[in-house]
Design a protein around this motif. Structure first.
Motif, PDB file in Angstrom:
ATOM      1  N   LYS A  95      36.775  34.130  25.988  1.00 56.39           N
ATOM      2  CA  LYS A  95      38.428  34.702  25.927  1.00 56.39           C
ATOM      3  C   LYS A  95      38.951  35.246  25.064  1.00 56.39           C
ATOM      4  N   LYS A  96      38.394  35.430  23.842  1.00 59.51           N
ATOM      5  CA  LYS A  96      38.248  36.704  22.937  1.00 59.51           C
ATOM      6  C   LYS A  96      38.342  38.726  23.909  1.00 59.51           C
ATOM      7  N   GLU A  97      37.252  38.393  24.424  1.00 55.99           N
ATOM      8  CA  GLU A  97      37.058  39.423  25.707  1.00 55.99           C
ATOM      9  C   GLU A  97      38.778  40.539  26.184  1.00 55.99           C
ATOM     10  N   PHE A  98      39.863  38.645  26.702  1.00 58.41           N
ATOM     11  CA  PHE A  98      40.531  39.948  27.426  1.00 58.41           C
ATOM     12  C   PHE A  98      41.051  40.969  27.484  1.00 58.41           C
ATOM     13  N   ASN A  99      41.731  41.633  27.975  1.00 57.82           N
ATOM     14  CA  ASN A  99      41.969  42.639  27.942  1.00 57.82           C
ATOM     15  C   ASN A  99      42.196  42.986  29.731  1.00 57.82           C
ATOM     16  N   THR A 100      43.866  43.931  30.120  1.00 59.00           N
ATOM     17  CA  THR A 100      44.541  44.351  31.074  1.00 59.00           C
ATOM     18  C   THR A 100      43.469  45.466  32.225  1.00 59.00           C
ATOM     19  N   GLN A 101      42.904  45.986  31.260  1.00 55.57           N
ATOM     20  CA  GLN A 101      42.604  47.716  31.540  1.00 55.57           C
ATOM     21  C   GLN A 101      40.916  47.125  32.370  1.00 55.57           C
TER      22      GLN A 101
ATOM     23  N   SER B  39      38.603  44.805  34.321  1.00 55.64           N
ATOM     24  CA  SER B  39      38.254  44.095  35.406  1.00 55.64           C
ATOM     25  C   SER B  39      37.948  42.810  35.302  1.00 55.64           C
ATOM     26  N   THR B  40      36.400  43.336  34.387  1.00 53.54           N
ATOM     27  CA  THR B  40      35.696  42.288  34.077  1.00 53.54           C
ATOM     28  C   THR B  40      35.898  41.112  32.750  1.00 53.54           C
ATOM     29  N   THR B  41      36.982  40.950  32.508  1.00 52.92           N
ATOM     30  CA  THR B  41      37.707  40.158  31.452  1.00 52.92           C
ATOM     31  C   THR B  41      38.367  39.311  32.021  1.00 52.92           C
ATOM     32  N   TYR B  42      38.126  39.119  34.111  1.00 54.87           N
ATOM     33  CA  TYR B  42      39.914  38.203  33.901  1.00 54.87           C
ATOM     34  C   TYR B  42      38.810  38.606  35.639  1.00 54.87           C
ATOM     35  N   ASN B  43      39.154  36.854  36.314  1.00 55.01           N
ATOM     36  CA  ASN B  43      38.898  36.392  36.980  1.00 55.01           C
ATOM     37  C   ASN B  43      39.683  37.007  38.802  1.00 55.01           C
ATOM     38  N   HIS B  44      40.845  36.541  38.296  1.00 56.01           N
ATOM     39  CA  HIS B  44      41.853  37.332  38.825  1.00 56.01           C
ATOM     40  C   HIS B  44      42.948  38.121  38.987  1.00 56.01           C
ATOM     41  N   LYS B  45      43.786  38.937  39.632  1.00 58.50           N
ATOM     42  CA  LYS B  45      45.562  39.077  39.212  1.00 58.50           C
ATOM     43  C   LYS B  45      45.985  39.021  40.354  1.00 58.50           C
ATOM     44  N   LEU B  46      47.317  38.630  40.022  1.00 56.68           N
ATOM     45  CA  LEU B  46      48.199  38.182  41.062  1.00 56.68           C
ATOM     46  C   LEU B  46      49.929  39.209  40.144  1.00 56.68           C
ATOM     47  N   LYS B  47      50.408  40.331  41.419  1.00 57.15           N
ATOM     48  CA  LYS B  47      50.688  41.058  41.230  1.00 57.15           C
ATOM     49  C   LYS B  47      52.623  40.578  41.221  1.00 57.15           C
ATOM     50  N   THR B  48      53.469  40.156  40.931  1.00 57.44           N
ATOM     51  CA  THR B  48      55.017  39.403  41.216  1.00 57.44           C
ATOM     52  C   THR B  48      55.920  40.874  40.432  1.00 57.44           C
ATOM     53  N   ARG B  49      56.655  40.128  41.295  1.00 58.36           N
ATOM     54  CA  ARG B  49      58.379  41.098  40.696  1.00 58.36           C
ATOM     55  C   ARG B  49      59.378  40.592  40.645  1.00 58.36           C
ATOM     56  N   ILE B  50      60.486  40.236  39.499  1.00 57.43           N
ATOM     57  CA  ILE B  50      61.891  39.558  39.013  1.00 57.43           C
ATOM     58  C   ILE B  50      62.884  40.658  39.297  1.00 57.43           C
TER      59      ILE B  50
ATOM     60  N   LYS C 154      64.798  45.592  39.085  1.00 63.47           N
ATOM     61  CA  LYS C 154      63.762  44.652  39.163  1.00 63.47           C
ATOM     62  C   LYS C 154      62.768  45.141  38.047  1.00 63.47           C
ATOM     63  N   ARG C 155      61.874  44.442  37.823  1.00 58.51           N
ATOM     64  CA  ARG C 155      60.443  44.602  37.069  1.00 58.51           C
ATOM     65  C   ARG C 155      58.907  43.516  37.776  1.00 58.51           C
ATOM     66  N   PHE C 156      58.373  44.469  37.190  1.00 55.43           N
ATOM     67  CA  PHE C 156      57.652  43.931  38.199  1.00 55.43           C
ATOM     68  C   PHE C 156      56.424  43.016  36.684  1.00 55.43           C
ATOM     69  N   ILE C 157      55.414  41.825  37.006  1.00 55.07           N
ATOM     70  CA  ILE C 157      54.799  41.432  36.144  1.00 55.07           C
ATOM     71  C   ILE C 157      53.680  40.931  36.712  1.00 55.07           C
ATOM     72  N   ASN C 158      52.539  41.134  36.325  1.00 54.35           N
ATOM     73  CA  ASN C 158      51.328  40.842  36.760  1.00 54.35           C
ATOM     74  C   ASN C 158      50.547  39.593  36.265  1.00 54.35           C
ATOM     75  N   PHE C 159      49.896  38.569  36.903  1.00 52.43           N
ATOM     76  CA  PHE C 159      49.561  37.485  36.188  1.00 52.43           C
ATOM     77  C   PHE C 159      47.625  37.576  36.409  1.00 52.43           C
ATOM     78  N   TYR C 160      46.955  37.536  34.707  1.00 56.26           N
ATOM     79  CA  TYR C 160      45.867  37.074  35.262  1.00 56.26           C
ATOM     80  C   TYR C 160      44.927  35.870  34.642  1.00 56.26           C
ATOM     81  N   PHE C 161      44.039  35.242  35.777  1.00 59.02           N
ATOM     82  CA  PHE C 161      43.968  33.836  35.457  1.00 59.02           C
ATOM     83  C   PHE C 161      42.492  34.563  34.947  1.00 59.02           C
ATOM     84  N   VAL C 162      42.194  33.972  33.960  1.00 63.45           N
ATOM     85  CA  VAL C 162      40.783  33.721  32.867  1.00 63.45           C
ATOM     86  C   VAL C 162      40.432  32.240  32.463  1.00 63.45           C
TER      87      VAL C 162
END
Length: 405
Positions: free
Chosen positions: A174-180, A182-193, A200-208
């Motif tokens: 858990k403590k190693e998560f870093n958006t930069q 990729s080995t610190t998270y399993n998946h990423k989903l790009k969204t916009r709102i 338009k705003r861009f939000i990424n969701f990182y699944f750990v």
């Protein structure tokens, strides 16, 4: 003497030929309804014998054949036809009401839907979407699209995530998560709102994955390079979420730093080794848009298609029908008006009880059957010749009588 009877027969045959000629000439007219004539015999009663004698033929009435004509498709969104029962209801500039099966419409300068004669198609605004129509048509108004040429932006309030998580993924520290990294998270989903300022705003969701059947989801706003408070989800043995399925996420407004709350819906996230790898999102916000086109559904609802890819209901067409629609008065140009013989008018929504569905992108052909009209023409011609022959015979008999005097 059968002279008067023969004359009435000539008149009847001539009238029949007029109707047949009109039908044939309109065999290619859009929405045209073929007409026919109903004859009745004339009789007289003698005072001495109290017996009735035929006095010829009388034209009882002229009626229209309201059977549905074939459809030919034009791929034009404002070309409409009605499958089976019903008429489009039109309002003329003098407030007179007319009816037609010719669904060739266009948008005029007032942004009303009108026919070639400038008569407005009537219906209801979308605000009365759930109105029960029944027999009440006094509140039907011209369909006015002038207020829908542009739509304002709508900020996102609900964001749905569609994702499939693999239960066999490795657990991350858990403590190693870093958006930069990729080995610190399993998946990423790009969204916009869309925020409250229409931007338009861009939000990424990182699944750990932090434990067996437990995941952390880290939102990250790309515009401001800012982390948002993460939330946790937990699954059962079948891969269904057993923890909270909705979370509220706060984002800062671009303009004044005010917090905007967005409801994150996780109901469609599953943990299973599915072959469906399609991961995506949806949200209820949109940017400003201008009208690009119109689409009309089978139930008569008119949708606007906008430059921001939104499809929004704008108005609703209402159809009319009559207990004796074949007796509607023809006004020319495919237009009818009601009268005492046409019976009671009822109104209702397309594709409901008693009314056909509206089909967009096609027009109804004339329902004239040329084969039948040619047969009727031959019959009318024979009738005319036969009555003319009766007159000739009457003339000969009269001459014989005169020679005896």
């Amino acid at each position: 003497m059968g002279l008067l009877q023969a004359i009435s027969g000539l008149n009847a045959a001539n009238t029949a030929m007029d109707i047949i000629s009109d039908n044939i000439s309109n065999a290619s007219t859009i929405g045209f309804k073929s007409k026919s004539i109903v004859f009745a015999d004339l009789t007289s009663r003698k005072n001495q014998t109290n017996k009735t004698e035929g006095m010829g033929v009388n034209i009882l009435k002229k009626k229209s054949n309201i059977d549905t004509g074939e459809i030919f498709f034009t791929n034009r969104n404002l070309d409409l036809n009605i499958n089976k029962n019903g008429f489009f209801r039109l309002l003329a500039e003098n407030d007179s009401i007319y009816y037609t099966r010719n669904g060739h419409f266009h948008i005029d300068k007032k942004n009303h839907i009108v026919n070639s004669a400038g008569m407005s198609l009537t219906g209801h605004s979308i605000d009365n979407y759930y109105l029960k129509f029944g027999n009440n048509y006094s509140n039907l108004i011209p369909i006015d699209l002038s207020n829908y040429t542009k739509i304002n932006s709508k900020p996102t309030t609900i964001l749905k995530l569609f994702f499939r998580l693999n239960p066999h993924d490795n657990i991350k520290i858990k403590k190693e998560f870093n958006t930069q990294i990729s080995t610190t998270y399993n998946h990423k989903l790009k969204t916009r709102i869309i925020d409250s300022f229409g931007k338009k705003r861009f939000i990424n969701f990182y699944f750990v994955k932090t434990a067996n059947k437990i995941w952390d989801i880290h939102p990250f706003e790309k515009n401001k390079n800012k982390k948002i408070i993460p939330f946790k989800i937990e699954f059962d043995d079948n891969g269904n979420i057993i923890s909270d399925k909705t979370f509220k996420m706060d984002i800062n407004s671009n303009e004044n730093g005010k917090e905007e709350k967005i409801l994150i819906n996780l109901e469609t996230i599953l943990q299973n080794k599915s072959t469906d790898k399609k991961n995506y999102f949806s949200h209820n916000g949109y940017k400003k848009g201008t009208i690009q086109n119109y689409v009309i559904e089978n139930n008569g609802i008119i949708y606007g298609i906008y430059s921001n890819q939104k499809k929004i209901p704008l108005s609703k067409i209402v159809l009319s029908n009559f207990t004796n629609a074949e007796n509607l008065k023809s006004e020319g140009n495919g237009i009818f008006s009601k009268n005492e013989m046409s019976g009671i008018e009822t109104t209702g929504t397309p594709n409901s009880l008693g009314f056909g569905k509206v089909i967009c992108g096609g027009l109804e052909k004339s329902n004239v059957d040329l084969n039948k009209e040619f047969i009727n023409m031959i019959i009318a011609q024979r009738n005319y010749q036969s009555n003319a022959q009766v007159i000739k015979v009457e003339e000969k008999m009269f001459n014989i009588l005169m020679n005896l005097l």
